[in-house]
Design a protein around this motif. Sequence first.
Motif, PDB file in Angstrom:
ATOM      1  N   ALA A 102       4.303  52.198  50.974  1.00  0.00           N
ATOM      2  CA  ALA A 102       3.199  52.462  50.005  1.00  0.00           C
ATOM      3  C   ALA A 102       2.851  51.371  49.022  1.00  0.00           C
ATOM      4  O   ALA A 102       3.471  50.531  48.718  1.00  0.00           O
ATOM      5  CB  ALA A 102       3.584  53.813  49.207  1.00  0.00           C
ATOM      6  N   ASP A 134       0.353  51.981  43.691  1.00  0.00           N
ATOM      7  CA  ASP A 134      -0.192  53.448  43.121  1.00  0.00           C
ATOM      8  C   ASP A 134       0.466  54.613  43.893  1.00  0.00           C
ATOM      9  O   ASP A 134      -0.300  55.571  43.556  1.00  0.00           O
ATOM     10  CB  ASP A 134      -1.744  53.445  43.126  1.00  0.00           C
ATOM     11  N   THR A 149      -0.082  55.168  47.090  1.00  0.00           N
ATOM     12  CA  THR A 149      -0.802  55.690  48.431  1.00  0.00           C
ATOM     13  C   THR A 149      -0.047  55.058  49.490  1.00  0.00           C
ATOM     14  O   THR A 149       0.172  53.789  49.924  1.00  0.00           O
ATOM     15  CB  THR A 149      -2.297  54.845  48.499  1.00  0.00           C
ATOM     16  N   HIS A 163      -4.070  53.715  55.638  1.00  0.00           N
ATOM     17  CA  HIS A 163      -4.891  53.173  54.662  1.00  0.00           C
ATOM     18  C   HIS A 163      -4.526  51.420  54.593  1.00  0.00           C
ATOM     19  O   HIS A 163      -3.608  51.234  54.357  1.00  0.00           O
ATOM     20  CB  HIS A 163      -4.327  53.818  53.109  1.00  0.00           C
ATOM     21  N   LYS A 182      -4.477  46.603  47.457  1.00  0.00           N
ATOM     22  CA  LYS A 182      -3.925  46.585  45.926  1.00  0.00           C
ATOM     23  C   LYS A 182      -2.991  45.441  45.917  1.00  0.00           C
ATOM     24  O   LYS A 182      -2.097  45.085  46.794  1.00  0.00           O
ATOM     25  CB  LYS A 182      -3.133  47.665  45.580  1.00  0.00           C
TER      26      LYS A 182
END
Length: 139
Positions: free
Chosen positions: A36, A39, A41, A57, A61
Amino acid sequence: QDRADAAGLSGTFMAWLSDATGSPSTRFTRSAAPYALVDGTVIAADYTSLTSASLQHPIDKTEAGGAPPVEPIFGRSVVWTGTAESGDLQWEEHTCSSWTSAANTGKAIIGQTSKSIDWSFSNGGHPCDRILALYCFEQ
């Protein structure tokens, strides 16, 4: 690891880089836990999903939760990898001499942070004299 520590992230982090000495497929722990962003996600359900053809995804980031820096020549966020999506070395000759050369004549494979497909290998001839980010994964 220093950037993860400075951002207050616990754990051990390794760069998603390949060269003649190894690659994520030879160095990484093959986690069964989700991968992940900072954040929360989820980008992949586990190591097998991470090294499949596409992510859930994009890795968009930084360790601090912001957007990755934009590389001026390409006009988009790209990262050094030398790595195929499988986690294996793509081409040894495209790793900036195993990440020891900053010569503008050298070339390296890069990934693109806005992509879920071709996220690790979106271009194979980026000049080695650029400053680019890295993908790093907790081990």
